[in-house]
Design an enzyme around this catalytic site. Structure first.
Site, PDB file in Angstrom:
ATOM      1  N   ARG A 147     -33.530 -65.415  44.129  1.00  0.00           N
ATOM      2  CA  ARG A 147     -32.064 -65.341  44.289  1.00  0.00           C
ATOM      3  C   ARG A 147     -31.693 -65.451  45.760  1.00  0.00           C
ATOM      4  O   ARG A 147     -30.812 -66.219  46.129  1.00  0.00           O
ATOM      5  CB  ARG A 147     -31.556 -64.025  43.701  1.00  0.00           C
ATOM      6  CG  ARG A 147     -31.181 -64.085  42.218  1.00  0.00           C
ATOM      7  CD  ARG A 147     -32.262 -64.698  41.329  1.00  0.00           C
ATOM      8  NE  ARG A 147     -31.903 -64.638  39.933  1.00  0.00           N
ATOM      9  CZ  ARG A 147     -32.235 -63.624  39.132  1.00  0.00           C
ATOM     10  NH1 ARG A 147     -32.940 -62.590  39.599  1.00  0.00           N
ATOM     11  NH2 ARG A 147     -31.874 -63.644  37.865  1.00  0.00           N
ATOM     12  N   ASP A 176     -36.359 -69.044  39.652  1.00  0.00           N
ATOM     13  CA  ASP A 176     -35.269 -68.616  38.774  1.00  0.00           C
ATOM     14  C   ASP A 176     -34.234 -69.724  38.732  1.00  0.00           C
ATOM     15  O   ASP A 176     -34.445 -70.810  39.288  1.00  0.00           O
ATOM     16  CB  ASP A 176     -34.669 -67.294  39.250  1.00  0.00           C
ATOM     17  CG  ASP A 176     -34.218 -66.429  38.084  1.00  0.00           C
ATOM     18  OD1 ASP A 176     -33.271 -66.846  37.372  1.00  0.00           O
ATOM     19  OD2 ASP A 176     -34.809 -65.358  37.844  1.00  0.00           O
ATOM     20  N   HIS A 247     -34.327 -68.928  32.576  1.00  0.00           N
ATOM     21  CA  HIS A 247     -34.289 -68.761  34.033  1.00  0.00           C
ATOM     22  C   HIS A 247     -34.995 -69.920  34.735  1.00  0.00           C
ATOM     23  O   HIS A 247     -35.712 -69.718  35.720  1.00  0.00           O
ATOM     24  CB  HIS A 247     -34.921 -67.426  34.432  1.00  0.00           C
ATOM     25  CG  HIS A 247     -34.062 -66.235  34.129  1.00  0.00           C
ATOM     26  ND1 HIS A 247     -32.892 -65.979  34.808  1.00  0.00           N
ATOM     27  CD2 HIS A 247     -34.205 -65.236  33.214  1.00  0.00           C
ATOM     28  CE1 HIS A 247     -32.349 -64.863  34.335  1.00  0.00           C
ATOM     29  NE2 HIS A 247     -33.118 -64.399  33.361  1.00  0.00           N
ATOM     30  N   ASP A 308     -37.972 -63.490  29.962  1.00  0.00           N
ATOM     31  CA  ASP A 308     -36.827 -62.626  29.710  1.00  0.00           C
ATOM     32  C   ASP A 308     -35.539 -63.434  29.593  1.00  0.00           C
ATOM     33  O   ASP A 308     -35.438 -64.542  30.108  1.00  0.00           O
ATOM     34  CB  ASP A 308     -36.682 -61.596  30.838  1.00  0.00           C
ATOM     35  CG  ASP A 308     -36.511 -62.259  32.196  1.00  0.00           C
ATOM     36  OD1 ASP A 308     -37.295 -63.166  32.501  1.00  0.00           O
ATOM     37  OD2 ASP A 308     -35.588 -61.869  32.946  1.00  0.00           O
ATOM     38  N   GLU A 309     -34.574 -62.829  28.944  1.00  0.00           N
ATOM     39  CA  GLU A 309     -33.205 -63.349  28.882  1.00  0.00           C
ATOM     40  C   GLU A 309     -33.166 -64.845  28.583  1.00  0.00           C
ATOM     41  O   GLU A 309     -32.460 -65.611  29.240  1.00  0.00           O
ATOM     42  CB  GLU A 309     -32.478 -63.041  30.201  1.00  0.00           C
ATOM     43  CG  GLU A 309     -32.341 -61.546  30.463  1.00  0.00           C
ATOM     44  CD  GLU A 309     -31.662 -61.229  31.791  1.00  0.00           C
ATOM     45  OE1 GLU A 309     -31.018 -60.172  31.890  1.00  0.00           O
ATOM     46  OE2 GLU A 309     -31.784 -62.042  32.731  1.00  0.00           O
ATOM     47  N   TRP A 375     -38.792 -53.292  30.705  1.00  0.00           N
ATOM     48  CA  TRP A 375     -37.638 -53.074  31.574  1.00  0.00           C
ATOM     49  C   TRP A 375     -36.379 -52.660  30.829  1.00  0.00           C
ATOM     50  O   TRP A 375     -35.545 -51.952  31.383  1.00  0.00           O
ATOM     51  CB  TRP A 375     -37.355 -54.335  32.400  1.00  0.00           C
ATOM     52  CG  TRP A 375     -36.751 -55.492  31.641  1.00  0.00           C
ATOM     53  CD1 TRP A 375     -37.408 -56.401  30.883  1.00  0.00           C
ATOM     54  CD2 TRP A 375     -35.369 -55.855  31.595  1.00  0.00           C
ATOM     55  NE1 TRP A 375     -36.529 -57.316  30.348  1.00  0.00           N
ATOM     56  CE2 TRP A 375     -35.265 -57.009  30.787  1.00  0.00           C
ATOM     57  CE3 TRP A 375     -34.204 -55.331  32.170  1.00  0.00           C
ATOM     58  CZ2 TRP A 375     -34.045 -57.630  30.519  1.00  0.00           C
ATOM     59  CZ3 TRP A 375     -32.988 -55.952  31.902  1.00  0.00           C
ATOM     60  CH2 TRP A 375     -32.921 -57.092  31.083  1.00  0.00           C
ATOM     61  N   TYR A 400     -34.801 -49.856  38.814  1.00  0.00           N
ATOM     62  CA  TYR A 400     -34.086 -51.009  39.338  1.00  0.00           C
ATOM     63  C   TYR A 400     -33.417 -50.652  40.667  1.00  0.00           C
ATOM     64  O   TYR A 400     -32.346 -50.029  40.700  1.00  0.00           O
ATOM     65  CB  TYR A 400     -33.064 -51.515  38.318  1.00  0.00           C
ATOM     66  CG  TYR A 400     -33.648 -52.572  37.408  1.00  0.00           C
ATOM     67  CD1 TYR A 400     -34.930 -52.414  36.873  1.00  0.00           C
ATOM     68  CD2 TYR A 400     -32.964 -53.738  37.112  1.00  0.00           C
ATOM     69  CE1 TYR A 400     -35.489 -53.388  36.060  1.00  0.00           C
ATOM     70  CE2 TYR A 400     -33.522 -54.711  36.294  1.00  0.00           C
ATOM     71  CZ  TYR A 400     -34.784 -54.528  35.775  1.00  0.00           C
ATOM     72  OH  TYR A 400     -35.349 -55.497  34.973  1.00  0.00           O
ATOM     73  N   ASP A 402     -31.881 -52.455  42.704  1.00  0.00           N
ATOM     74  CA  ASP A 402     -30.607 -53.107  43.007  1.00  0.00           C
ATOM     75  C   ASP A 402     -29.433 -52.280  42.485  1.00  0.00           C
ATOM     76  O   ASP A 402     -28.279 -52.596  42.797  1.00  0.00           O
ATOM     77  CB  ASP A 402     -30.558 -54.518  42.429  1.00  0.00           C
ATOM     78  CG  ASP A 402     -30.780 -54.558  40.927  1.00  0.00           C
ATOM     79  OD1 ASP A 402     -31.614 -53.773  40.426  1.00  0.00           O
ATOM     80  OD2 ASP A 402     -30.142 -55.385  40.244  1.00  0.00           O
ATOM     81  N   THR A 451     -32.501 -59.460  43.981  1.00  0.00           N
ATOM     82  CA  THR A 451     -31.799 -59.694  45.241  1.00  0.00           C
ATOM     83  C   THR A 451     -30.509 -60.511  45.135  1.00  0.00           C
ATOM     84  O   THR A 451     -30.082 -61.103  46.129  1.00  0.00           O
ATOM     85  CB  THR A 451     -32.745 -60.383  46.247  1.00  0.00           C
ATOM     86  OG1 THR A 451     -33.127 -61.674  45.736  1.00  0.00           O
ATOM     87  CG2 THR A 451     -33.970 -59.541  46.529  1.00  0.00           C
ATOM     88  N   GLU A 452     -29.876 -60.539  43.971  1.00  0.00           N
ATOM     89  CA  GLU A 452     -28.594 -61.249  43.905  1.00  0.00           C
ATOM     90  C   GLU A 452     -27.649 -60.794  45.017  1.00  0.00           C
ATOM     91  O   GLU A 452     -26.926 -61.604  45.605  1.00  0.00           O
ATOM     92  CB  GLU A 452     -27.923 -61.015  42.546  1.00  0.00           C
ATOM     93  CG  GLU A 452     -28.585 -61.733  41.391  1.00  0.00           C
ATOM     94  CD  GLU A 452     -29.598 -60.853  40.676  1.00  0.00           C
ATOM     95  OE1 GLU A 452     -29.849 -61.077  39.479  1.00  0.00           O
ATOM     96  OE2 GLU A 452     -30.143 -59.930  41.320  1.00  0.00           O
TER      97      GLU A 452
END
Length: 523
Positions: A147, A176, A247, A308-309, A375, A400, A402, A451-452
């Site tokens: 990110r 990503d 991703h 993921d996702e 997670w 997490y 972040d 790190t967004e």
């Protein structure tokens, strides 16, 4: 006792040797060849801070480093004895000796963490005996460089900070939607195109707000070799992550034939992107070639594929995806994702490696050799452990980094739920559901630094520390934990971080220049 954690057993003072050992120009270090990395590290770090040469010595040197597997210290364990004869570090293995050397450094004043000598410091080590070993073999930190790219110099500094805290796994999130950060020589467009985006989202406003600044960067293969070797000299294993099948927008931007839909640019927004890899043999072969180069660069047993996702809308509308479901006798798109991941589980196994993935790889059936990073709470880890799979625990509510550090409006870009230092310290990696059976499959724990909203090394410092310091004790110590007892030691440890130059979040709240007023978060 040492001021910062990682020492679960009481320090035993050596009777009659209250003066300990004072480092002088006459102090030497002796070590066997298998410990020359640790000897060189200790000389470089402590020598720079003290201004002392600390040259090699023989068996009567002031600081002696030894490996003794028969000493009963356990994997990565060590015993540090400081008395009138000097300092002796005995480790079960070279890693144990290195951790003993880290503890020796902790026993010096905080100025021992500076890069040049400060004449006023007293370089006397107290008379102690420390016998210590870690609870878990996986004490990890995931760092997202996709990110926001972290230049190599800053990544090496981060590795030093992990080593200071006796963290032994750096899970490096290299790809990503918003960037591809590793050179793959067979596919140069992955970095020529995929490593760069034209701008980045700022915060999490809707509609999205962008900064208008191009962003990017990547590590060459020689950079990666250097990073891996630098970490290995500090007994840290670097586990690479190449995200599939979701991703993957940056890769699809570079090679549109990998995707299911129309051509796309490298992602600019945060969140889940609908772009997903196609499931053709061509795509599988592409990523096998990618992983061939990755495995050449990273000796880690584990290779992370993300998993993921992964959105399913494009697969539902795709003729090739639906044909693959029929050909393989799969029930639905969830099983298609599992089938995709299993192709790489088998590929890694043939090469002596193991697949690691986020807990969504449980959907549709878990690949036979897969290890799960849990997670989305602890449920995925519990299910995987009960099924006989190894797990790494990193649930959002405790892992997490972040996430916002308090409920105060002063926190920069508040994300997720509140995760304080005390919350991290109170976390228990082994869920109570596994206490009777399955705990043996918990390899350990890790914290995740996404790190967004961390666009510089300064913001990584702020979000990671001192919560990572609290996590280090959780992952290392087998003793009962008491935050009231830990807090004074943590405050003392902050002086070390000050000496290094870590721009951590103060315990009473962010400095004014660490805030980001007006930038919205989410949660």
């Amino acid at each position: 006792m040492p001021d910062i954690a990682l020492v679960p057993q009481p320090v035993e003072l050596t009777a009659g040797q209250e003066d300990g050992l004072t480092l002088t120009t006459a102090t030497r270090i002796s070590a066997a060849p298998e410990l020359w990395d640790t000897e060189a590290w200790l000389r470089a770090e402590v020598g720079a801070a003290t201004g002392l040469p600390l040259p090699p010595g023989d068996d009567d040197a002031g600081i002696r480093l030894r490996v003794d597997p028969a000493a009963g210290l356990g994997a990565e364990g060590y015993q540090l004895t400081i008395d009138g004869a000097g300092a002796l570090i005995v480790g079960h293995d070279p890693a144990g000796v290195f951790y003993g050397a880290q503890t020796l450094r902790q026993l010096l004043p905080p100025a021992a963490y500076r890069r040049a000598a400060t004449p006023s410091a007293d370089w006397t080590l107290p008379a102690v005996r420390v016998t210590d070993r870690p609870r878990f073999g996986w004490r990890g930190c995931m760092l997202d460089v996709a990110r926001h790219f972290l230049p190599k110099h800053d990544l090496l500094r981060f590795i030093d900070l992990l080593a200071l805290h006796k963290i032994n796994v750096l899970h490096l999130h290299l790809t990503d939607d918003q960037g591809w950060r590793i050179e793959i020589r067979r596919y140069p467009r992955l970095t020529e195109i995929g490593a760069w985006r034209r701008e980045s989202q700022v915060g999490h406003a809707r509609p999205a707000v962008f900064d208008g600044r191009p962003h990017g960067g990547f590590y060459t293969q020689d950079d990666i070799r250097e990073i891996v070797a630098y970490a290995a000299a500090r007994h840290i294993t670097v586990v690479p992550e190449i995200d599939i099948p979701g991703h993957s927008r940056a890769a699809i931007a570079a090679y549109p034939e990998l995707g299911e839909g129309a051509p796309v640019e490298v992602g600019r927004e945060w969140g889940i992107d609908e772009t997903v890899l196609d499931v053709t043999d061509t795509v599988l072969d592409f990523y096998r070639a990618v992983f061939d180069e990755v495995m050449e660069l990273f000796p880690s047993t584990y290779i992370c594929v993300g998993g993921d996702e992964c959105p399913k809308a494009q697969w539902k509308a795709s003729a090739t995806a639906q044909l693959r479901i029929v050909e393989e006798g799969l029930a639905d798109e969830n099983e298609l994702q599992s089938w995709f991941v299993r192709q790489f589980d088998a590929y890694f196994a043939e090469r002596g490696r193991r697949l690691l993935g986020w807990d969504e790889i449980l959907q549709g059936g878990l690949a036979p050799g897969a290890t799960v990073a849990s997670w989305r709470g602890t449920e995925g880890g519990i299910a995987a452990a009960r099924a006989g799979h190894d797990v790494v625990m990193c649930p959002t509510r405790t892992s997490y980094l972040d996430y916002r550090q308090s409920a105060s409006a002063a926190e920069p870009i508040p994300v997720g739920t509140v995760l304080t230092v005390a919350d991290v310290y109170a976390a228990e990696p082994v869920p109570p559901e596994l206490a009777d059976t399955g705990a043996e499959h918990v390899l350990g724990a890790q914290v995740n630094v996404w790190t967004e909203n961390m666009d510089s090394p300064r913001t990584v410092d702020f979000m990671a520390f001192p919560r990572l310091s609290a996590f280090a004790e959780v992952a290392w110590s087998s003793a009962e934990r008491d935050f009231a007892e830990f807090l004074p030691r943590l405050r003392a440890h902050l002086a070390r971080l000050d000496a290094i130059g870590v721009e951590y979040r103060p315990l009473d709240g962010p400095h004014p220049w660490q805030q980001r007023p007006g930038v919205p978060g989410w949660g």
